[in-house]
Structure formats: C-alpha cells, structure tokens
Design an enzyme around this catalytic site. Structure first.
Site, short mmCIF file in Angstrom:
data_model
loop_
_atom_site.label_atom_id
_atom_site.label_comp_id
_atom_site.label_asym_id
_atom_site.label_seq_id
_atom_site.Cartn_x
_atom_site.Cartn_y
_atom_site.Cartn_z
N SER A 126 -36.13 9.99 26.58
CA SER A 126 -35.15 9.23 25.81
C SER A 126 -33.73 9.41 26.34
O SER A 126 -33.35 10.48 26.80
CB SER A 126 -35.18 9.65 24.34
OG SER A 126 -36.47 9.50 23.83
N GLY A 131 -34.35 4.38 24.03
CA GLY A 131 -35.22 5.10 23.10
C GLY A 131 -36.58 4.42 23.12
O GLY A 131 -37.44 4.73 23.95
N ARG A 243 -49.30 11.42 21.08
CA ARG A 243 -49.36 10.79 19.75
C ARG A 243 -50.45 11.40 18.88
O ARG A 243 -50.34 11.40 17.65
CB ARG A 243 -49.49 9.27 19.91
CG ARG A 243 -48.17 8.70 20.40
CD ARG A 243 -48.20 7.31 20.95
NE ARG A 243 -46.86 7.02 21.49
CZ ARG A 243 -46.58 6.06 22.36
NH1 ARG A 243 -47.54 5.26 22.78
NH2 ARG A 243 -45.35 5.89 22.79
N GLU A 363 -41.97 10.18 19.67
CA GLU A 363 -43.19 9.82 20.43
C GLU A 363 -43.66 8.40 20.11
O GLU A 363 -44.86 8.11 20.02
CB GLU A 363 -44.27 10.88 20.27
CG GLU A 363 -43.75 12.21 20.81
CD GLU A 363 -44.80 13.18 21.30
OE1 GLU A 363 -45.92 12.74 21.59
OE2 GLU A 363 -44.45 14.37 21.41
#
Ligand code: CAA
Length: 379
Positions: A126, A131, A243, A363
């Site tokens: 990021s 982002g 994730r 994430e």
C-alpha cells in the site's frame, strides 16, 4: 466429508488457546491503551512455532496444514487481534511468499529466521495513492544492473517498526504497468530506508502500523523475488492466502466476543432472571452463533482447497468478505448484551468491536473481495 479435527489439529488449537489465555490476556487492555506492540509475546509465539506454521521444517517451520493455522489464528484473535495480525502477515504473506517463490539463498538467509520469531516480516504494497488500486505503484525500483535503486513511500505497513525483513513492491518499468512491478526483500538498516510515523488507530492498537520511506536504497538483485516483472503477481497470489488468515482473525474476534457475551448472559440478572433466560438475548446468541459457524465453514473450505492445491481464490475472498462482515455484527451485539459494561474497556468487548473494523479494510476491502468474487464467478 468429515468435520472432525485430527489429534494434531486439536493439539494446536489447545496450545494456541492456552497461550492466548496465559500470555496474551494479561496486559492486553494496557497494550491497547498505550499502543504497545506485544514484542515479548511475539517472541514466545515464534519459539512455540506460531510464526511459521505452514513452512517446511527444513526452514524451521511447523510443516502444518492450513486448517491448523486457521485454528491457531482464531484462538489468538479471540484475545489479542494486535498479536494475530502480526502472526497473519508473518505466516501468510511473508513466510508463504518466500517459501513459494523465493530462491534457496533467500530462504536460508531470511525464511529460517522469520519462522522462529528471531525476525519479523512486513509486506509493503500500500501507498498513499495506491490502496485498493494496487497496480498504481509510485514507489520505483530502478534497474542498475546488479542492483535496484528504491525510491518512494509505503503506507499503513503492519509490523512497520518491529520488522527487520520487508517485502517491498515497486515499479521498475512503468510502461509495462503491472507487468513491470518487482518484489524486493529490503532489510532494516539499509542506507536510505527510514521508518516513518506510527498511525494512531481505532483498533488493533497494539499492532505497529507505520509509513516507510525509501530514498535511493540500494537493493541487490539477489533480493528480487521471482523473475523480473513478477512482483504484482507475487503480491496478488500471496494476498489470496493472506485473506484466509485475516478471515480467521475476523472469526476469532467474533467468537471471542460471543464467548464473553454468553458468559455475561449467564451471570448477569435482570428482571429477576439471568439474561440468558430472556428470549431477546437467546435469539441474539442464536444469530451470533449461526453467523460464526457459517464464517468458520467458509474459512475451512478455503483452507482445505488451498492445501489440496486447488483454486481457492474465490473461496478465500468469500471467507474474508463474510467473516469480516459478521465480526462487525457479532461484536456489536456482544457490546449490546453487556449494556453499559460493554461500553467500557475492562470487559474486552468494546476493544473487540473496534478491532473488528479493520478486517473489512486490510488485505483487500469488502469492495475488493466482491470484485475478486464476481470476476471469478463471471470468468
Ligand atoms: N490472484 C492472482 N492474480 C491476480 C489476482 C488474484 N486474486 N487478481 C488479479 N491478479 C492478476 C491478474 O491476473 C492480472 O495479471 P495478468 O495480466 O498477468 O493476467 C494482474 O493481476 C492485474 O489484474 P487486473 O487486471 O484484474 O487489475 P485491476 O487493477 O483491475 O485489479 C485488484 C486488481 C484485484 C483490484 C488488485 O489491485 C487488488 O487486489 N487490490 C487490493 C490490494 C490489497 O489487497 N491490498 C492489501 C494490502 S496488504 C495488507 O493489508 C497487509 C496488512 O498489513 C494486513
């Protein structure tokens, strides 16, 4: 299909639960208030094998499956989500990425220390203006033959100050867009690398989130992960597994709040009987438990698919989308059941409610998970 956990998985779950109760619970409120990183606790987690759980034992890892990892993540997250985000980034993003795509020399030099907690890793994707739109990398890695020269700024980096090994995503050839991006291993202490400001966050306040600045940092070519231009695919592939870790964190936050709510409902009396005897509270608990079980099933499915080396992209995104959503709902209801006590710090649920929010952001935001899921559905 069999939902029974193996003896080894049950032992990992019990060890994580025990560690969370004895080592993380004392002081978790103070660390949150003081924004203090759980440095000692993370060292112990490394010694116990929680920082490189799925890595091959030849690199000092635990050699465990993804189910064991998500079980441990849930237990640690019930008590301290600041510790569990450090664990998740180190396991899923840094160790997994290095083991899967790194060279033997990189594994010897970095992975062996990251699995034991001797070193902590950070994943630096990021940026102030990149982002969700991760292909818009402004950080540059100029190719100088035997090394890259790194310039730019990274934002919101988990383990920003406590890490010593950083995987930095940077643009080498802008004309090639995402195919011109590289992933480089940057060490703490390299000339021109400065750890910037610490973020004052709503939740996971014990986690150290920093900006990072790179000014003409010379990174040797042997620190590049994969072929030239592999960096974006590296980041995306690594985040697919990440994730599952964050979904497990969200699940742990939710189940931790639920357990506290059940305990409180059995203790507290109102209108002449325990809260748990009121149907209004029973129905809340039923909804909370159903959501938690649904999230856990999605996570376990993604974990099993990953271990079977099948496509788990959609399953992981669904698990993260759903678990992070129900973490908001369950923690909010847990605060509601606690009434006034839920709104003060000593009962833990207010922290869990604040901690839950970030799981819908990092994430890949909720919106990014929906993009990933719909792309997989329509492909
Ligand atoms: N898995 C593997 N590859 C993927 C992928 C996935 N889930 N998603 C995209 N890619 C690949 C594509 O196949 C494509 O490669 P090819 O051209 O070689 O086929 C390439 O990546 C670019 O993809 P798109 O054309 O789809 O790019 P896009 O700009 O339209 O969308 C995105 C990309 C999916 C939205 C991506 O930018 C994204 O995932 N954004 C979210 C970023 C994110 O999750 N950040 C988290 C920061 S890390 C963090 O939070 C850690 C922490 O501290 C806790």
């Amino acid at each position: 299909m069999n939902f029974d956990l193996s003896e080894e998985q049950l032992a990992v779950q019990a060890a994580a639960r025990d560690f969370a109760q004895t080592e993380l619970l004392p002081g978790v409120i103070e660390r949150d208030a003081e924004q203090r990183f759980p440095a000692e606790q993370i060292k112990k987690m490394g010694a116990l094998g929680f920082m490189g759980m799925m890595v091959d034992p030849k690199y000092n890892g635990g050699g465990m499956d993804t189910i064991s990892y998500v079980l441990a993540m849930e237990e640690i997250s019930k008590i301290d989500a600041s510790a569990s985000v450090c664990m998740s980034v180190n396991n899923s993003l840094v160790c997994w990425g290095l083991e899967t795509f790194g060279t033997e020399a990189q594994k010897e030099k970095y992975l062996k220390r990251l699995t034991t907690g001797e070193a902590i890793g950070a994943f630096c994707l990021s940026e102030p203006e990149a982002g969700s739109d991760a292909t818009s990398q402004r950080t540059t890695a100029e190719d100088k033959g035997d090394h890259y020269v790194l310039n730019g700024t990274k934002n919101w980096i988990t383990n920003g100050k406590s890490a010593s090994v950083y995987i930095v995503i940077a643009q080498t050839d802008a004309a090639k867009r995402h195919k011109g991006i590289n992933a480089l291993i940057v060490e703490r202490g390299m000339d021109g690398f400065v750890v910037g400001k610490k973020e004052d966050k709503m939740g996971i306040r014990g986690s150290d989130t920093h900006s990072l600045m790179f000014s003409d940092v010379k990174v040797p070519k042997e620190n590049r992960i994969g072929e030239d231009g592999f960096g974006f695919t590296f980041a995306m592939t690594t985040l697919n597994g990440g994730r599952i870790g964050i979904a497990s964190q969200a699940l742990g936050i939710a189940s931790g709040a639920y357990e506290l709510a059940v305990r409180y409902a059995k203790e507290r009396k109102a209108f002449g009987k325990h809260l748990a005897e009121h149907q209004a509270i029973q129905f809340k608990l039923a909804d909370m438990a159903t959501k938690i079980d649904s999230a856990r099933l999605l996570i376990w499915k993604a974990a099993v698919l990953k271990d079977q080396k099948r496509n788990f992209v959609k399953a992981a995104a669904m698990a993260k989308l759903y678990a992070s959503q129900i973490a908001q709902e369950v923690t909010t209801e847990a605060v509601q059941i606690h009434g006034g006590y839920g709104y003060v710090k000593e009962f833990h649920v207010e922290r869990l409610m604040r901690d839950a929010k970030i799981t819908q952001i990092y994430e890949g935001t909720t919106e990014i998970q929906k993009m990933v899921i719909s792309r997989e559905l329509l492909r």
